[in-house]
Write a protein that holds these residues in place. Structure first.
Motif, PDB file in Angstrom:
ATOM      1  N   HIS B  28      12.245  52.011 -21.866  1.00 29.54           N
ATOM      2  CA  HIS B  28      12.902  51.669 -23.132  1.00 29.54           C
ATOM      3  C   HIS B  28      14.406  51.893 -23.081  1.00 29.54           C
ATOM      4  O   HIS B  28      15.005  52.429 -24.004  1.00 29.54           O
ATOM      5  CB  HIS B  28      12.293  52.476 -24.283  1.00 29.54           C
ATOM      6  CG  HIS B  28      10.802  52.461 -24.264  1.00 29.54           C
ATOM      7  ND1 HIS B  28      10.082  51.325 -24.514  1.00 29.54           N
ATOM      8  CD2 HIS B  28       9.902  53.431 -23.967  1.00 29.54           C
ATOM      9  CE1 HIS B  28       8.784  51.599 -24.391  1.00 29.54           C
ATOM     10  NE2 HIS B  28       8.646  52.869 -24.059  1.00 29.54           N
ATOM     11  N   VAL B  29      14.982  51.471 -21.985  1.00 26.47           N
ATOM     12  CA  VAL B  29      16.420  51.677 -21.823  1.00 26.47           C
ATOM     13  C   VAL B  29      17.194  50.753 -22.753  1.00 26.47           C
ATOM     14  O   VAL B  29      16.869  49.574 -22.900  1.00 26.47           O
ATOM     15  CB  VAL B  29      16.844  51.429 -20.368  1.00 26.47           C
ATOM     16  CG1 VAL B  29      18.355  51.459 -20.232  1.00 26.47           C
ATOM     17  CG2 VAL B  29      16.211  52.469 -19.460  1.00 26.47           C
ATOM     18  N   GLU B  30      18.191  51.322 -23.372  1.00 21.32           N
ATOM     19  CA  GLU B  30      19.047  50.537 -24.264  1.00 21.32           C
ATOM     20  C   GLU B  30      20.503  50.796 -23.900  1.00 21.32           C
ATOM     21  O   GLU B  30      20.865  51.909 -23.530  1.00 21.32           O
ATOM     22  CB  GLU B  30      18.796  50.980 -25.705  1.00 21.32           C
ATOM     23  CG  GLU B  30      19.621  50.216 -26.728  1.00 21.32           C
ATOM     24  CD  GLU B  30      19.741  50.979 -28.039  1.00 21.32           C
ATOM     25  OE1 GLU B  30      19.049  50.606 -28.997  1.00 21.32           O
ATOM     26  OE2 GLU B  30      20.533  51.948 -28.099  1.00 21.32           O
ATOM     27  N   LYS B  31      21.291  49.739 -23.966  1.00 21.84           N
ATOM     28  CA  LYS B  31      22.721  49.943 -23.732  1.00 21.84           C
ATOM     29  C   LYS B  31      23.520  49.122 -24.729  1.00 21.84           C
ATOM     30  O   LYS B  31      23.412  47.888 -24.780  1.00 21.84           O
ATOM     31  CB  LYS B  31      23.101  49.513 -22.306  1.00 21.84           C
ATOM     32  CG  LYS B  31      24.572  49.643 -22.000  1.00 21.84           C
ATOM     33  CD  LYS B  31      25.019  51.099 -21.903  1.00 21.84           C
ATOM     34  CE  LYS B  31      26.518  51.225 -21.718  1.00 21.84           C
ATOM     35  NZ  LYS B  31      26.951  52.641 -21.631  1.00 21.84           N
ATOM     36  N   VAL B  32      24.275  49.807 -25.534  1.00 25.41           N
ATOM     37  CA  VAL B  32      25.151  49.142 -26.495  1.00 25.41           C
ATOM     38  C   VAL B  32      26.588  49.429 -26.085  1.00 25.41           C
ATOM     39  O   VAL B  32      26.955  50.589 -25.878  1.00 25.41           O
ATOM     40  CB  VAL B  32      24.905  49.660 -27.930  1.00 25.41           C
ATOM     41  CG1 VAL B  32      25.806  48.934 -28.916  1.00 25.41           C
ATOM     42  CG2 VAL B  32      23.442  49.499 -28.316  1.00 25.41           C
ATOM     43  N   PHE B  33      27.358  48.383 -25.919  1.00 28.03           N
ATOM     44  CA  PHE B  33      28.789  48.564 -25.651  1.00 28.03           C
ATOM     45  C   PHE B  33      29.535  48.507 -26.969  1.00 28.03           C
ATOM     46  O   PHE B  33      29.374  47.556 -27.740  1.00 28.03           O
ATOM     47  CB  PHE B  33      29.318  47.453 -24.740  1.00 28.03           C
ATOM     48  CG  PHE B  33      28.857  47.570 -23.325  1.00 28.03           C
ATOM     49  CD1 PHE B  33      29.374  48.554 -22.485  1.00 28.03           C
ATOM     50  CD2 PHE B  33      27.911  46.695 -22.815  1.00 28.03           C
ATOM     51  CE1 PHE B  33      28.957  48.654 -21.172  1.00 28.03           C
ATOM     52  CE2 PHE B  33      27.483  46.793 -21.503  1.00 28.03           C
ATOM     53  CZ  PHE B  33      28.004  47.776 -20.673  1.00 28.03           C
ATOM     54  N   HIS B  34      30.314  49.518 -27.236  1.00 24.95           N
ATOM     55  CA  HIS B  34      31.123  49.487 -28.450  1.00 24.95           C
ATOM     56  C   HIS B  34      32.484  48.924 -28.099  1.00 24.95           C
ATOM     57  O   HIS B  34      33.278  49.564 -27.429  1.00 24.95           O
ATOM     58  CB  HIS B  34      31.266  50.896 -29.020  1.00 24.95           C
ATOM     59  CG  HIS B  34      29.949  51.531 -29.325  1.00 24.95           C
ATOM     60  ND1 HIS B  34      29.207  51.174 -30.417  1.00 24.95           N
ATOM     61  CD2 HIS B  34      29.233  52.459 -28.664  1.00 24.95           C
ATOM     62  CE1 HIS B  34      28.081  51.869 -30.421  1.00 24.95           C
ATOM     63  NE2 HIS B  34      28.065  52.661 -29.363  1.00 24.95           N
ATOM     64  N   THR B  35      32.717  47.701 -28.517  1.00 27.45           N
ATOM     65  CA  THR B  35      34.028  47.112 -28.267  1.00 27.45           C
ATOM     66  C   THR B  35      34.786  47.042 -29.585  1.00 27.45           C
ATOM     67  O   THR B  35      34.223  47.304 -30.646  1.00 27.45           O
ATOM     68  CB  THR B  35      33.901  45.692 -27.672  1.00 27.45           C
ATOM     69  OG1 THR B  35      33.244  44.870 -28.619  1.00 27.45           O
ATOM     70  CG2 THR B  35      33.113  45.709 -26.379  1.00 27.45           C
TER      71      THR B  35
END
Ligand SMILES: Nc1ncnc2c1ncn2[C@@H]1O[C@H](COP(=O)(O)OP(=O)(O)OP(=O)(O)O)[C@@H](O)[C@H]1O
Ligand SMILES: [Mg+2]
Lengths: 269, 271
Positions: B28-35
């Motif tokens: 359940h890997v999640e990656k959100v980039f905050h730009t």
């Protein structure tokens, strides 16, 4: 396509942007440009198109050079100026290269130093001459201080930019090969940016010559700049020309030394 | 624990692998980039498992988060959710136990081929003789003995990637991560490199996670394929590859191969 060879040539030919030139042609063209300037100079002075009080003929300049070297210890002036330039340059380099590396590599160091240096960089080094004379006097250290003032902030910022040219991929791949974060500056960033740093040093050395000459025109008793300002007061325009030529030649020699060093050190480039 | 090489590809190759130890467990890997503009969810609920000695290919369309996933496996990025376990340990950062080969050429340009391969061994502080032996072995494996003293600028793209592979393998990582390593190569060289990496895998059985958007490449190389969905990336399907163990270029023309390729292509098109 009737002339495939021609088509391929078109992008790399000497006349295309970023085109290549053979070594020999390069040398010939370089010599031609020197010769052209010299010819114009010889022509307008010998034909009397300009007042000889303001512009000497090449012959008169050679005469001035002989007198300067034999009777007015010009060699000593050259030695003194070179010493000042090299001292100022070396002290700047010893401080600016390591600090510049840190500024380029570490964001907090960057925040502490980069904006400050960017400000100082805009203060003309020559404007510090009166202040330095007040503080330090008119001895060697004042001249060297002026050179440092002009070179160090510039060099530091240039080195910082140089280290940032190193692709981040190289840093990351070194991590996956076991390099510690604390050593990556030493093992990857420094060797990868060294050619750029050498080039920055070369540029800065050129500027150091400007600063030394200006510093020597104010409150000095020796050096090429001193000789030139004295000659101006006595209206010996030939000497001024010799001074200019000497600075140009010295600059050229140091430039060549740097380029040689670059060839020797960075065969991998 | 080395797995026996079965002469032809069959179920046993895959089934045998199932009892092997797990090298990567991503759940359940999640990656959100905050730009500045917006939050980009590159990966969401992405789960996969790679077992010891497996050659796993991860395929997906451009921008679906393949590189992001691989970088997180390498420890070069941190997930914003879920968990990645490599050999029973959570990933805390990059390390020599996970070798990485990038698409861009990442040889150290100031080092010769030999010095590049030696780099990781020096970092491990192996004795000099041992370093020499391993460097020689890998120069041989990647067939670049003649170029040991050459600098990267003197090498072709394919040769550079071979050195990069040798450099990564020389450190004997538990896992080799490859992010479109042949993406910048011409089709012929690419084909040669595919044969080459498959050969290395057959000989040494390194565990490989290989990211690509080239379906043919994935089918040719893998023992197992993960197909990812478009952004936010998620594993859509796990496809075991039952193709002959010894793979040659003509395999690409066979019906089994083409069928599998088409199946994956469908999947990617119907995202
Ligand atoms: N550092 C970052 N900051 C912001 N967004 C990012 C960053 N890295 C990746 N992304 C975004 O995350 C998504 C996934 O990127 P990623 O590079 O992992 O895709 P990819 O599957 O490797 O694509 P490609 O096949 O083109 O290499 C993209 O939409 C990308 O714009
Ligand atoms: Mg990518």
């Amino acid at each position: 396509m009737k002339h495939p060879n021609k088509r391929v040539d078109a992008t790399t030919s000497a006349l295309a942007p970023q085109g290549k030139l053979s070594r020999n042609v390069y040398v010939v063209l370089a010599v031609v440009s020197f010769a052209a300037v010299f010819a114009v100079w010889a022509l307008i002075t010998n034909l009397g198109l300009v007042n000889a009080d303001f512009m000497p003929t090449p012959q008169a300049t050679v005469q001035s050079a002989i007198e300067l070297f034999t009777e007015q210890h010009f060699l000593e002036d050259i030695r003194v100026s070179t010493y000042r330039v090299l001292m100022g340059f070396l002290i700047s380099a010893v401080i600016a290269v390591p600090v510049g590396l840190l500024v380029g590599a570490y964001a907090p160091v960057n925040a502490l130093i980069e904006p400050l240096m960017s400000f100082i960089r805009y203060l003309p080094a020559t404007a510090f001459i009166p202040l330095f004379i007040l503080w330090i006097g008119i001895d060697e250290s004042e001249k060297i201080a002026v050179i440092i003032m002009g070179s160090l902030p510039q060099l530091l910022l240039m080195v910082a930019v140089d280290t940032q040219k190193v692709p981040h991929d190289l840093v990351e791949v070194s991590y996956t090969l076991g390099t510690k974060r604390s050593l990556v500056l030493w093992k990857v960033i420094l060797p990868a940016s060294l050619p750029y740093i050498l080039d920055s040093l070369r540029m800065i050395l050129g500027w150091a010559w400007t600063y030394v000459v200006v510093a020597e025109m104010v409150g000095a008793s020796s050096g090429i700049g001193y000789m030139m300002i004295q000659s101006e007061r006595m209206m010996v325009v030939g000497n001024i020309f010799v001074g200019l030529l000497a600075i140009g030649l010295l600059g050229l020699v140091f430039d060549c030394l740097f380029k040689l060093l670059d060839k020797l050190l960075f065969r991998w480039k | 624990m080395k797995k026996k090489a079965s002469p032809q590809g069959d179920r046993s190759e895959v089934l045998e692998a199932k009892v092997a130890t797990s090298i990567i467990t991503a759940s359940h890997v999640e990656k959100v980039f905050h730009t500045k503009k917006a939050d980009v969810t590159a990966l969401k609920d992405c789960s996969l498992e790679v077992l010891e000695n497996e050659f796993v290919c991860i395929v997906g369309t451009s921008g679906c988060g393949k590189s992001t996933l691989l970088r997180m496996l390498a420890g070069l990025d941190t997930p914003t959710g879920g968990e990645i376990i490599i050999k029973d340990r959570p990933v805390l950062g990059p390390g020599p136990d996970r070798g990485m080969v990038f698409q861009s050429y990442t040889l150290f340009p100031w080092m010769t081929v030999e010095q590049n391969i030696r780099y990781g061994l020096k970092e491990k502080k192996l004795p000099k003789e041992e370093q020499d032996a391993i460097v020689d072995q890998y120069l041989d494996t990647v067939r670049l003995k003649r170029f040991r003293k050459a600098y990267p600028k003197e090498l072709s793209g394919g040769m550079k990637q071979r050195v990069a592979i040798a450099r990564a393998l020389a450190s004997k990582p538990e896992l080799l991560l490859m992010d479109e390593p042949f993406g910048a190569l011409d089709p012929i060289t690419k084909g040669q490199m595919q044969l080459f990496i498959r050969e290395i895998w057959q000989k040494e059985k390194p565990t490989i996670a290989f990211v690509t958007h080239d379906i043919e490449e994935a089918v040719f190389l893998a023992t197992k394929i993960y197909v990812m969905s478009a952004r936010p990336g998620r594993v859509r399907m796990e496809i075991p590859v039952y193709l002959p163990y010894h793979r040659t270029p003509d395999l690409k023309e066979t019906k089994e191969f083409v069928d599998l390729r088409m199946q994956i292509q469908e999947l990617l098109l119907t995202n």
